[in-house]
Motif scaffolding. Sequence first.
Motif, PDB file in Angstrom:
ATOM      1  N   TYR A   1       0.754  -1.249   0.119  1.00 20.41           N
ATOM      2  CA  TYR A   1      -0.150  -0.013   0.120  1.00 20.41           C
ATOM      3  C   TYR A   1       0.816   1.461  -0.203  1.00 20.41           C
ATOM      4  O   TYR A   1       2.088   1.180   0.328  1.00 20.41           O
ATOM      5  CB  TYR A   1      -0.966   0.017   1.215  1.00 20.41           C
ATOM      6  CG  TYR A   1      -2.085  -0.812   0.888  1.00 20.41           C
ATOM      7  CD1 TYR A   1      -2.283  -2.245   0.683  1.00 20.41           C
ATOM      8  CD2 TYR A   1      -3.564  -0.068   0.579  1.00 20.41           C
ATOM      9  CE1 TYR A   1      -3.201  -2.869   0.326  1.00 20.41           C
ATOM     10  CE2 TYR A   1      -4.624  -0.736   0.501  1.00 20.41           C
ATOM     11  CZ  TYR A   1      -4.640  -2.322   0.261  1.00 20.41           C
ATOM     12  OH  TYR A   1      -5.597  -2.768  -0.295  1.00 20.41           O
TER      13      TYR A   1
ATOM     14  N   ASP B   1      -5.821  11.904  -1.956  1.00 21.36           N
ATOM     15  CA  ASP B   1      -6.602  11.575  -0.838  1.00 21.36           C
ATOM     16  C   ASP B   1      -6.757  12.396   0.256  1.00 21.36           C
ATOM     17  O   ASP B   1      -7.275  12.132   1.317  1.00 21.36           O
ATOM     18  CB  ASP B   1      -6.355   9.980  -0.422  1.00 21.36           C
ATOM     19  CG  ASP B   1      -6.823   8.807  -1.519  1.00 21.36           C
ATOM     20  OD1 ASP B   1      -7.755   8.963  -2.104  1.00 21.36           O
ATOM     21  OD2 ASP B   1      -5.806   8.332  -1.946  1.00 21.36           O
TER      22      ASP B   1
ATOM     23  N   GLU C   1     -10.493  -0.616   7.217  1.00 22.49           N
ATOM     24  CA  GLU C   1     -10.607  -0.955   5.789  1.00 22.49           C
ATOM     25  C   GLU C   1     -11.763  -0.090   5.328  1.00 22.49           C
ATOM     26  O   GLU C   1     -12.779  -0.080   5.849  1.00 22.49           O
ATOM     27  CB  GLU C   1     -10.833  -2.387   5.469  1.00 22.49           C
ATOM     28  CG  GLU C   1      -9.609  -3.276   6.076  1.00 22.49           C
ATOM     29  CD  GLU C   1      -9.539  -4.725   5.633  1.00 22.49           C
ATOM     30  OE1 GLU C   1     -10.775  -4.958   4.927  1.00 22.49           O
ATOM     31  OE2 GLU C   1      -8.507  -5.482   5.650  1.00 22.49           O
TER      32      GLU C   1
ATOM     33  N   LEU D   1     -12.881   1.532  -2.021  1.00 22.84           N
ATOM     34  CA  LEU D   1     -12.655   2.835  -2.990  1.00 22.84           C
ATOM     35  C   LEU D   1     -13.192   2.370  -4.250  1.00 22.84           C
ATOM     36  O   LEU D   1     -12.162   2.133  -5.144  1.00 22.84           O
ATOM     37  CB  LEU D   1     -11.326   3.101  -2.581  1.00 22.84           C
ATOM     38  CG  LEU D   1     -10.873   4.476  -3.251  1.00 22.84           C
ATOM     39  CD1 LEU D   1     -11.529   5.615  -2.428  1.00 22.84           C
ATOM     40  CD2 LEU D   1      -9.030   4.651  -3.236  1.00 22.84           C
TER      41      LEU D   1
ATOM     42  N   ALA E   1      -9.194   0.292   0.545  1.00 25.59           N
ATOM     43  CA  ALA E   1      -8.355   1.354   0.971  1.00 25.59           C
ATOM     44  C   ALA E   1      -8.352   1.262   2.560  1.00 25.59           C
ATOM     45  O   ALA E   1      -9.222   0.622   3.040  1.00 25.59           O
ATOM     46  CB  ALA E   1      -8.991   2.779   0.710  1.00 25.59           C
TER      47      ALA E   1
ATOM     48  N   ASP F   1      -7.543   3.524   6.402  1.00 24.91           N
ATOM     49  CA  ASP F   1      -7.320   4.846   7.021  1.00 24.91           C
ATOM     50  C   ASP F   1      -6.842   4.203   7.925  1.00 24.91           C
ATOM     51  O   ASP F   1      -6.705   3.433   8.867  1.00 24.91           O
ATOM     52  CB  ASP F   1      -8.945   5.287   7.179  1.00 24.91           C
ATOM     53  CG  ASP F   1      -9.601   5.810   5.823  1.00 24.91           C
ATOM     54  OD1 ASP F   1      -8.847   6.484   4.989  1.00 24.91           O
ATOM     55  OD2 ASP F   1     -10.720   5.439   5.728  1.00 24.91           O
TER      56      ASP F   1
ATOM     57  N   THR G   1      -4.927   8.060   4.298  1.00 18.74           N
ATOM     58  CA  THR G   1      -5.437   7.144   3.511  1.00 18.74           C
ATOM     59  C   THR G   1      -4.416   6.508   2.539  1.00 18.74           C
ATOM     60  O   THR G   1      -3.545   7.080   2.123  1.00 18.74           O
ATOM     61  CB  THR G   1      -6.596   7.652   2.731  1.00 18.74           C
ATOM     62  OG1 THR G   1      -7.645   8.296   3.264  1.00 18.74           O
ATOM     63  CG2 THR G   1      -7.175   6.524   1.559  1.00 18.74           C
TER      64      THR G   1
ATOM     65  N   VAL H   1      -3.551   3.513  -0.295  1.00 22.53           N
ATOM     66  CA  VAL H   1      -4.285   2.906  -1.302  1.00 22.53           C
ATOM     67  C   VAL H   1      -3.371   1.922  -2.009  1.00 22.53           C
ATOM     68  O   VAL H   1      -2.204   1.914  -1.900  1.00 22.53           O
ATOM     69  CB  VAL H   1      -4.697   3.758  -2.558  1.00 22.53           C
ATOM     70  CG1 VAL H   1      -5.737   4.727  -2.061  1.00 22.53           C
ATOM     71  CG2 VAL H   1      -3.563   4.631  -3.336  1.00 22.53           C
TER      72      VAL H   1
ATOM     73  N   TRP I   1      -1.596   3.756  -7.868  1.00 19.98           N
ATOM     74  CA  TRP I   1      -1.587   4.912  -7.702  1.00 19.98           C
ATOM     75  C   TRP I   1      -1.306   5.571  -8.856  1.00 19.98           C
ATOM     76  O   TRP I   1      -1.151   4.999 -10.225  1.00 19.98           O
ATOM     77  CB  TRP I   1      -0.321   5.227  -6.833  1.00 19.98           C
ATOM     78  CG  TRP I   1       0.976   5.306  -7.508  1.00 19.98           C
ATOM     79  CD1 TRP I   1       1.701   4.210  -7.972  1.00 19.98           C
ATOM     80  CD2 TRP I   1       1.716   6.455  -7.902  1.00 19.98           C
ATOM     81  NE1 TRP I   1       3.005   4.486  -8.359  1.00 19.98           N
ATOM     82  CE2 TRP I   1       3.025   5.982  -8.343  1.00 19.98           C
ATOM     83  CE3 TRP I   1       1.407   7.771  -7.696  1.00 19.98           C
ATOM     84  CZ2 TRP I   1       3.812   7.007  -8.841  1.00 19.98           C
ATOM     85  CZ3 TRP I   1       2.465   8.695  -8.279  1.00 19.98           C
ATOM     86  CH2 TRP I   1       3.626   8.273  -8.807  1.00 19.98           C
TER      87      TRP I   1
END
Lengths: 632, 632
Positions: A534, A540, A560, A563, A572, A574, A603, A605, A610
């Motif tokens: 990640y 974000d 979790e 997204l 995604a 947090d 956040t 991802v 990306w």
Amino acid sequence: MIGPVLPSTGALRPLGVDQVRLTGGFWGDRQERNARATIPHARHWLEETGWLGNFHLAATDDLAPHRRRGREFSDSEVYKLAEAMAWEIARGGDAPLDELSTVVAAAQEPGGYLNTMFGRPGQQPRYSDLTWGHELYCYGHLVQAGVARLRGGVRDALTNAAIRAADHVCVEFGPTGRQTLCGHPEIEMALVELYRATGTARYLDQARLFLDRRGQATLPDIELGRAYFQDDVPIRERTAFDGHAVRALYLACGAVDVAVETGDDKLLAAVARQWERTVATRTYLTGGMGSRHEGEAFGDDFELPADRAYVETCAAVASVMLSWRLLLATGEARFADLAERTLYNVVAASTSLDGRAFFYTNPLRQRGAGAVLDRSRPWPRASSSERAPWRDVSCCPTNVARTLASLGGYVATVDDGGLQLHQYASGTVTSGGTALTVTTGYPWGGSVRIRVDRTGDAPWRLSLRVPAWAGEAVLSTPEGARRVQPGYAVVSRAWRAGDQVRLRLPVAPRWTEPNPRIDAVRGCVAVERGPLVYCAESVDHDPALALDAVDVDRSAPLTERPLPALGRDVVALDLAASTTTAAGGGWPYGSIGTADQEPGNLTLVPYHLWANRGPATMRVWLPVADPHATGR
Amino acid sequence: MIGPVLPSTGALRPLGVDQVRLTGGFWGDRQERNARATIPHARHWLEETGWLGNFHLAATDDLAPHRRRGREFSDSEVYKLAEAMAWEIARGGDAPLDELSTVVAAAQEPGGYLNTMFGRPGQQPRYSDLTWGHELYCYGHLVQAGVARLRGGVRDALTNAAIRAADHVCVEFGPTGRQTLCGHPEIEMALVELYRATGTARYLDQARLFLDRRGQATLPDIELGRAYFQDDVPIRERTAFDGHAVRALYLACGAVDVAVETGDDKLLAAVARQWERTVATRTYLTGGMGSRHEGEAFGDDFELPADRAYVETCAAVASVMLSWRLLLATGEARFADLAERTLYNVVAASTSLDGRAFFYTNPLRQRGAGAVLDRSRPWPRASSSERAPWRDVSCCPTNVARTLASLGGYVATVDDGGLQLHQYASGTVTSGGTALTVTTGYPWGGSVRIRVDRTGDAPWRLSLRVPAWAGEAVLSTPEGARRVQPGYAVVSRAWRAGDQVRLRLPVAPRWTEPNPRIDAVRGCVAVERGPLVYCAESVDHDPALALDAVDVDRSAPLTERPLPALGRDVVALDLAASTTTAAGGGWPYGSIGTADQEPGNLTLVPYHLWANRGPATMRVWLPVADPHATGR
């Protein structure tokens, strides 16, 4: 077996794209996108750039030097696209390969020579610049395309051209020919595969000859040094992969192929040892290889900068090719582990969501957001903060295309005792009288169901890879559930149609620390979830949360959430974080004063997604709050 | 005033090499070594490589392309050596400059054109490759050599050649001439200095013209981008130095010179702002600039890897030239602070103890010890783990030679109120009716004594720079002792011959932390002592103490001891340290297990003296034990 690698011996025997069919899911969707978007896109750009046109001009004797377009290796892009189309057709799809084959074959000269850059009036003579000319490299890709076609059961203009070129090479560079080699390895593995596909032993002999010649300082001592093309030290004597990463990995593929076909266990062990050292000290968390922009090269041990990571897409493709060969030769799960990591975090990352733009370099940190790229023209540089539609050096898109088209060929194997699943993707697997259906939401979910659709009566072993990252997993069989450890979980029984097995891999997000010898990420942690790395991406976040200054607290929970902007099923994460600003500022060294801490939300991802939402800064490795024992 | 920079206005007026004489000590010894060893060594290699011979061949119309030796910029090495000799003669030494001058002048063509690479039968035409050809860059160095000679009061073949070349440039590239510019800035500051030395205004006008033209995308978009030669954005609009570091810094020097001579305060402020941002975010602890091997370039903010630091010696020379110009324009101590840091830790580091071998790149970490270099032939690469006698691209030795020969010109200034000492070195300083003797063991000791040998009756101010690193110092004057803060400590009084002042700078070793935004050295500390950065070098350690795995404890005492093997007065430091080895090893990411701690002793030596005792690994930044808050 219709696949890219078919050794005559080894621990495991591969199943081909005709035997492993991907249906939807993470890889099935990407394979469809490859067929629908990437292959036509590459075909368009080969036309647009004139790289295909070079063949037309060569065929009509109209290729004056000023009319030729593209770099010295541009022919290879046509061949790699042809190979992608061949796999696409072999797996049951459709692609306009016949036209490419005709164009390529028409440009071949009597005697088998084929290169649009050399040998015509006004051009440099044939083989006058083996250091940089890429003539044998281009043949290598032509031969691989030809093998893909042969494996698909077709003999056509392309396969004939490939065989004629290989025959030409065996004469020109054979034991009594030119005692030299190409600046870019690639032909070695191609010749071995042509030997495997045709049974003609001189292709294998020639591959071994090229391999043995390399490392003898035959090529010149260029500014980057002979390590750049692995001509400094023979491959048998190396301790790790060095120099230009794609060159090193292609060479290692050829070495494994030669070792397997000639029973050269010492050579095989040497490459496995180099792989092991390279994985332990010169490989990024994403599986990416090649730390240096200068020379597109491996760095020293533990030289793994996140921001200046080169991690060429083609090196990732080459690494998957190598891991697959080593897996087939040894049956060891670690090779499939690295292939999985590299496929999900570099190969998948290289291509945009629409399948029409590509990264060449795959850094683990983007410091500047960059500008929106103009999709209407090739980008002149290897690096870009967004994916580019094409490049002046555009080796990666076609390399990814051929990999995705043949991806079914990297999933499953058999041996005398049964069948092994190395990668998890929804689809069907058939081998002889056995047929399985695999159903999974992997990597978003950790559950993999395997149903036996057809089987003989004799007992056989189903082996399922448990990735090293999993630590532990749960395997449910008709006999019940049990915990299984990394490596291969084996179910040995007499199967009946309808039997089911379920593997539950723990894909909850986890914190990952780096070995403290990696200076570049000391005091940082990363987050992984299943096989996915990640990252934090600036799009974000409020601009006030500068990713450059972010700190995380490992005790904070990782939450979790879906997204959907990045795709169905995408998860995604947090977490709470803060930003730290050092006091002072004019000079960044000294007694760095008390820092401001601004709390905020971070956040994360999946790294492979990306840069699909406009220019962004990004980082995989996140500093841990207060990493100093210095009283800050 | 015989010195390299003589602005017509500004806060401070420089004293020249005729006014500041260095006698022994750190810099005086190096200046002598430069005269005795480095200048003859460079003269030898210019002969050996044929780069001087190119001029002979050009003069006799015998320079067929295949006979020319060296790269496209090799002429400039002859000019930089001529400049070094001119300063050496001007400061009272001796050097065989007349021979060089005659050889150079004989090769000049009617009309003033002078370059051995272009314009003759069989060569590329004049100015046909301004992007890479370096013709104007070479003129810049010729003109700087000519100015050094003019300042020394001599008009000879060299000064005539320089003026003829400058006149030629003003015609060829003037307002009605070729509307383009050179891929390598350098001529801008040379033309301004020639204007200052001759009063001919068109040289200044031409410099301003070149400056204003740059940043307009006149040069092509090369693979490295136009930022490489600062042709992407006008210098007035930049926010920091970008692209090729030497190019960026030479351009900034020219911009300051133009700004000062034309009263362009906005331009001056723009460059000062860029300097400030660059020092805060893109400068190494050593003062070195240029983070990237690729493009020999500045990196992004806080992109400062220790191992892959490029830090070209020439960029350090250029940085000193720029800081000196900004100091003269503004009188601000921060510019002299950076010059001091850069002189002691990059310029001094670049040259071997015998004055006959040189670093091109100056990394802050050497991971591999490398091999002993063959001193009998040029090294083909920029990087080397030991200093090389010469290189195929050998810009640095002559650049250091001209800097050391003119170093007296970077030490002291005057203004209407008095005299300023910016750097501390034993020697004498004279200005008008004032004469001082400076006696110091700096940087090994922190005491600097200044005795007034001669003075007028009117009161004047003696200003002594207190470096920012000092925090505080003690100044003793005839009126007593007092504490003084970084900046300039000023003694304003009526002086009499025999009066003494003593500045005591605290040179005890100190720990230095990095700004936490610098990923590359997070969790590390460095040790400095006075203006010197220290490093650990493997030759001082048992091989069992792997520098790669060393950890230090900041609470451990730093013990000083002499290290005569590296020179009289040299101070080494000892401290307790340990080595940590991560558990596991196959994959360097995950839950990195408990580590072994081996206690040991670590020796630190001044960074500028490293690699004088055979191949070694080296590191400036030392990890702090247990940097993770991760339970390791």
